[in-house]
Scaffold this active site. Structure first.
Site, short mmCIF file in Angstrom:
data_model
loop_
_atom_site.label_atom_id
_atom_site.label_comp_id
_atom_site.label_asym_id
_atom_site.label_seq_id
_atom_site.Cartn_x
_atom_site.Cartn_y
_atom_site.Cartn_z
N CYS A 93 1.28 4.75 -0.30
CA CYS A 93 2.18 3.85 -1.01
C CYS A 93 1.44 3.35 -2.23
O CYS A 93 0.23 3.16 -2.20
CB CYS A 93 2.54 2.65 -0.14
N GLU B 230 2.24 10.82 -1.53
CA GLU B 230 3.16 11.10 -0.43
C GLU B 230 4.61 11.00 -0.93
O GLU B 230 4.90 10.20 -1.81
CB GLU B 230 2.90 10.08 0.70
#
Lengths: 508, 714
Positions: free
Chosen positions: A364, A398
């Site tokens: 994140c 990601e």
């Protein structure tokens, strides 16, 4: 056939739902979709134009969907999601902002129940089944954008369970492709289906990574912002998304956070009291980078759980796809701070799996809103690639990326690659050349991201039997302009980082 | 150029791409149509979000203008950064240190209360402060403790009193306030906490539950068996933990009882002191009735009671001892080994005559039981020094796991066979013990039996008898001089068939018995009566009778102090003796007048055996002379072993090599009688008698056999 039967069953069961909806359905007969009067209740699932101000402070009436209705003394409030706007702009609006003349009632999507997995999403009685089939066409009003059916994930059909357990009829949102109904926890066969969210059975998220790409856990609760305002240091932040702060704190007008340990407090008094006890003036980790006022702190998600959790809770307010389903143990958190005489203030952070099976070097990543659009995001990204360079690996963030994430990464990749391409000098009069692998190796940007960036910039051309890279004038100029504005850079000499081999340390 | 040919070629990441400026390639636009040959890469975004209005606007703006336009950015909810009270809130300043921050792993938490006072609490505090001084941190600590102690249920006022060490008034006020506040509280706790998962899976879909543990079976699908196994292991673990809890609880109980007993004992002693009961009369009077009814009800306490009562000379020890131990099944495998070493020193000083019919296990438990209370058992040393100090060193007796040891059964050892003629059956059996004297120290050790132990050491197995008291008075000098010359061989068997040892109650009786050869008596040969004249220290020449078979050959080889005639005489005497013994065996009671030495019998036995066994016997028996000599000469400090080869030496290299080593311990072995070995030693006797009978019939063959033995022995 069996599917049909079970669906029918579902309808039968859900038909006992709120009488209110029954009345709704009554008026949503063919030809009556557009209501002339406002006396009728606006319920969840209805769509209508809602007034909002755009960036130029002009009035706009984008189509919105009612996600929730609440009554506070004296008036009603509607939680609206503007169609084709990001969820972060969802908000509570007063009735006067609703254009009731263009109200659309929940659309029946009977034709492709197997496709979007939402056969029972709009409770309907058997008679409305007929309505649905018959009225599918007329219900499409011109003002309404077509359902993005084509983009919806194809979902197998195990999902004909109604969603009315827990006593309350939790209504899944329309236009939420991939949304699955809750399954009663004790439903058999969960073992088989756990870990596999593509089959439409709600399950636990995957264990790795920190983002959810499917929306199987997206219900009406997580669809809505639950915190009104967060006070963090000098800043007041308006959260963008749901975050699982303790539920009793969600009703507060302001949630107070300690600027340094990120503890959440219900009142200013509590924060005051807390600050007499909290002596942190920087994130509780090791400072692995400092240049000027910018520092990076590394925090181990296993060793410093409280801080990691507090950071995640805060970050969740601004990251839609982030999941806090599992603990923070397998992650490292790199917190970027800016120093002033009061301490090291958090600007943003990124998390990173200690061991990634998919070459992720970022899980994140977030720049806190007050610091956004000032180059900090790029700095965070640059730092994440600096770490990968030290590790001798290429990496990629990601997925899924958010809109802002995509723009930031694309911008970073573009600048990084263009920097290399423009610096290449002719070698012995020969035209400079470079392989994609070379670029990837120099920048630690994963090969696929290099290709997609080259492609996005339209640099790859096929010319006289071979692929070439072409730099147009506006690309070069644009790049030079952008680089002039880019003051904040990571200085790799200031990085004090030794990668650890986490595989040798037991489990995280 | 056909499009197909372009498409066939994929972009190769390893292939160098030349870099052109657009101006260098005026004809590039012709090729634009084929750019699609490069496959479109995914953006990595969620599909439905990709199409969002603001993003698309931003992307197109960027591609058009090559930079962001202010009004084209993606709008986000506003943030303000104008908190005016910030400086008052975050007090103090931080100067940037030169070094990078490095967090100490454990230096963070200084145990501050997690609870933070709110303004409601402040009003309470202000009110309370009118009466007493209470600081916010003190209040917070109190509430923090109350909160953390109330996981499922709120703590009661009594629990709160234990929890908070505060003034009663303050405590009551804060507690009441806390209870009220908590009831009005919307959350589960006054300290807002993130919802935790419930193990039953009911919270799997609760949006407010976060940071679940990753223990859920990641590999379950791949390896369900493994999962099953670990589940079983977990169950087992749980069982064992609960057992541990039980044990700990019992220990707690025991320790409590111990303390109670200590206090009681103290009280008893005090009372006795006040009463002036210094002799213990009153106590025994009082405890006597108690002793008669053993207490079975509370095993642990009883055992402890034992200890104390035992020490204070009160209750008898047995009776309920093992009962209590047997109740302790869970202790079965608790530290048996360690306890074990502890046992022996305990036995020696303590109650040797006490019967312990308890089997080993119970024994172990007995000591286990007192293990934790070592301070209350000063006699028991810790096991480690025990092992080090053991005189036997590496040969120290160690118990083996899985071996069942029996406590010494003293009524068997003390009751020699002649105490039970009906059991013994044969009078001759009593021959297995003889009166024995040692040269150093010069004294009679009483009834003993000689045998060869490990490494050729000679062991004397002593037997206790009623004679012991009498025998102690025997001065070895008394009989050494008074013995007839012809019997002055260093070991003289004496025997008495008529008189039972038990009846020989006086020293004079005994002496006369010995002199009348009714008793066998082995003693060191007197120094001056050295017939062979070999060695000025009076080392006995080879005892011809003792190791007759061996002697034959040594004599033949030209050494030795015994003549052929003597040998013949002996053989005849031997034969005669055997006959007498046989007759005696068969008639059960007939009194044989005279017996030759036991060694003689052994000797004959040797002849009757197969060559191999004979050799074995040779080794066994011939190993003894050096020992006996060294026994007798240990005091003189002369190493005789060097000379023994003249007699038995050549045959016995093995025994020779071992004897010097065992010399220092020799006496110790001789005198230290292990009762545990007693039975074992007694056993060979009947068979030796049988052999003896066979020997009588095969006497003639002796000369023929022996050469073979000697050769084999070599």
């Amino acid at each position: 056939y069996s599917l049909l039967v079970s669906e029918l069953l579902a309808h039968l069961r859900t038909s006992t739902d709120a009488p209110l909806r029954a009345s709704c359905r009554a008026v949503s007969q063919p030809g009556m979709a557009i209501l002339p009067s406002t006396t009728v209740d606006v319920v969840e699932g209805c769509r209508l134009p809602v007034l909002r101000k755009n960036q130029e402070n002009e009035d706009e009436w984008p189509l919105a969907e009612i996600l929730s209705v609440k009554e506070i003394p004296g008036r009603k409030l509607y939680y609206v999601h503007y169609i084709d706007f990001n969820k972060r702009l969802d908000e509570w609006v007063t009735p006067d902002r609703l254009d009731m003349k263009k109200l659309q009632f929940p659309k029946k999507e009977a034709k492709t129940p197997t496709k979007n997995g939402l056969p029972g999403s709009r409770p309907s009685s058997p008679e409305s089944e007929v309505v649905r089939v018959a009225g599918a066409g007329p219900q499409h009003t011109p003002s309404r954008p077509p359902q993005p059916q084509a983009q919806q994930k194809s979902i197998p059909t195990k999902t004909s369970l109604p969603d009315f357990q827990n006593g309350t009829a939790r209504r899944p949102m329309p236009n939420q492709p991939g949304r699955k109904r809750k399954q009663p926890p004790n439903c058999g066969g969960t073992d088989e289906d756990s870990q596999d969210s593509s089959d439409g059975i709600p399950s636990t998220p995957r264990m790795t990574g920190s983002l959810v790409s499917d929306r199987s856990h997206d219900d009406i609760v997580t669809r809505m912002k639950n915190i009104d305002c967060i006070e963090l240091g000098r800043h007041r932040l308006k959260p963008w998304y749901f975050s699982p702060y303790p539920q009793e704190l969600t009703t507060l007008p302001i949630l107070y956070l300690c600027e340094f340990c990120l503890k959440y407090l219900k009142s200013l008094k509590c924060l005051q009291r807390h600050l007499t006890k909290c002596n942190l003036r920087h994130p509780p980790g090791n400072e692995i980078y400092r240049k000027g006022t910018i520092s990076f702190f590394e925090i181990d998600g296993r060793k410093n759980k409280t801080y990691s959790q507090n950071l995640c809770l805060l970050a969740k307010c601004f990251l839609d796809h982030k999941t806090l389903y599992y603990d923070t143990d397998p992650f490292l958190f790199y917190v970027m701070t800016e120093y002033d005489s009061k301490g090291f203030h958090i600007v943003g952070y990124f998390s990173k799996e200690k061991e990634s099976t998919e070459d992720y070097n970022v899980a994140c990543i977030l720049t806190l809103p007050p610091y956004q659009r000032r180059g900090y995001g790029k700095l965070l990204i640059e730092f994440s690639y600096e770490l990968s360079k030290v590790e001798g690996k290429t990496g990629t963030p990601e997925k899924p990326l958010s809109d802002l994430g995509l723009l930031s990464y694309r911008s970073y990749w573009s600048q990084t690659i263009l920097e290399i391409l423009m610096d290449l000098k002719p070698d012995n009069g020969e035209r400079p050349q470079i392989t994609i692998n070379d670029i990837s190796e120099i920048t630690s940007v994963k090969k696929e991201d290099v290709i997609s960036t080259l492609q996005y910039l339209n640099l790859i051309n096929y010319y006289k039997g071979q692929y070439i890279l072409t730099l147009s004038e506006d690309i070069v100029e644009g790049h030079e302009r952008a680089m002039q504005k880019r003051h904040l850079r990571i200085d790799s000499k200031c990085l004090h980082f030794t990668p650890k081999d986490w595989s040798k340390r037991g489990k995280w | 150029m056909s499009k197909l040919s372009f498409r066939a070629r994929a972009l190769d990441a390893a292939k160098p791409l030349p870099i052109y400026r657009n101006k260098d390639l005026p004809d590039l636009n012709d090729c634009v149509s084929i750019n699609r040959a490069v496959p479109q890469m995914p953006t990595g975004m969620e599909k439905e979000e990709e199409s969002e209005h603001h993003l698309q606007r931003a992307i197109s703006a960027q591609s058009v203008f090559r930079e962001k336009k202010e009004n084209m950015v993606i709008p986000v909810p506003e943030a303000e950064s104008n908190i005016t009270y910030y400086d008052r809130l975050y007090k103090g300043e931080l100067r940037i240190p030169k070094q990078l921050f490095h967090i100490q792993p454990l230096g963070l938490d200084n145990e501050q209360p997690d609870y933070d006072m709110d303004s409601e609490d402040e009003t309470l505090l202000n009110r309370l402060n009118r009466k007493m001084e209470i600081k916010p941190i003190q209040f917070e600590t109190m509430v923090d403790r109350l909160e953390k102690a109330s996981t499922n249920q709120m703590v009661t006022i009594t629990e709160a009193k234990l929890l908070l060490n505060e003034d009663d008034y303050l405590l009551k006020a804060v507690y009441d306030y806390w209870v009220r506040k908590r009831k009005n509280c919307r959350g589960p706790s006054l300290i807002p906490l993130i919802k935790l998962e419930k193990r039953d899976g009911s919270t799997n879909n609760d949006a407010y539950v976060a940071f679940r543990r990753r223990t859920e079976k990641m590999q379950t699908r791949k390896n369900r068996k493994n999962d099953e196994a670990s589940y079983e292991k977990t169950l087992k673990l749980r069982r064992e933990f609960s057992r541990t809890v039980t044990i700990l609880e019992m220990i707690k109980r025991r320790e409590k009882s111990k303390r109670e007993l200590l206090h009681l004992t103290l009280e008893v002693v005090e009372k006795r002191y006040q009463m002036g009961d210094f002799t213990g009369e009153v106590l025994s009077e009082v405890t006597a009735p108690l002793a008669e009814k053993p207490v079975y009800t509370v095993p642990i306490t009883v055992t402890n009671g034992n200890r104390h009562n035992h020490k204070s000379g009160g209750l008898p020890y047995h009776g309920y001892h093992h009962v209590s131990v047997k109740d302790e099944d869970p202790f079965d495998f608790v530290r048996p080994k360690k306890k074990y070493t502890r046992r022996e020193p305990l036995c020696r000083p303590g109650r040797p005559a006490k019967r312990q019919h308890i089997v080993n296990k119970a024994d172990i438990k007995q000591y286990d039981f007192h293990s934790s209370g070592e301070e209350d058992y000063p006699l028991s040393p810790s096991s480690e020094p025990d092992e080090e100090n053991d005189p036997d060193g590496t040969f120290a007796f160690r118990r083996k796991a899985g071996c069942h040891y029996l406590a010494p059964c003293l009524d068997q050892t003390s009751g020699l066979l002649w105490d039970h003629p009906e059991l013994a059956g044969l009078d001759a059996l009593r021959h297995r013990q003889s009166l024995t004297a040692l040269s150093v120290p010069q004294r009679c050790v009483g009834l003993a039996r000689r045998r060869v132990g490990r490494g050729g050491r000679v062991l004397l197995d002593r037997a206790s008898s009623d004679l012991d008291g009498v025998l102690k008075q025997l001065d070895s000098g008394v009989f050494s001089s008074s013995f007839p010359k012809d019997l002055s061989d260093h070991q003289v068997p004496t025997q008495n068939h008529r008189t039972m040892p038990g009846s020989a109650s006086s020293l004079t009786d005994l002496l006369s018995n010995i002199q009348a050869l009714r008793w066998r008596f082995f003693r060191p040969r007197s120094t001056q009566g050295d017939a062979s004249g070999e060695g000025r220290t009076g080392r006995p020449s080879m005892d011809n009778r003792l190791s007759g078979g061996l002697f034959v050959h040594t004599k033949n080889s030209g050494s030795g102090g015994i003549t052929e005639e003597q040998y013949q005489v002996h053989q005849q005497a031997l034969a005669q003796m055997q006959k007498q013994q046989l007759a005696q065996l068969q008639l059960k009671a007939p009194p044989p007048q005279q017996h030759f030495s036991l060694p003689e019998r052994q000797n004959t036995r040797v002849h009757s055996l197969s060559p191999l066994t004979q050799m074995h016997f040779h080794l066994m028996w011939t190993s003894r002379p050096p020992h006996s000599t060294s026994t007798s000469q240990g005091g003189t400090g002369l190493d005789r072993s060097g000379r023994t080869p003249s007699s038995g030496g050549p045959l016995l290299p093995a025994s020779h090599s071992t004897t010097p080593q065992s010399l220092p311990n020799h006496r110790g072995h001789g005198s230290a009688v292990s009762p545990a070995h007693h039975h074992h030693n007694a056993r060979p006797s009947p068979s030796s008698l049988k052999l003896a009978t066979m020997a009588t019939s095969s006497l003639d063959r002796v000369p023929k056999v022996t050469p073979a033995i000697s050769s084999m022995a070599r």
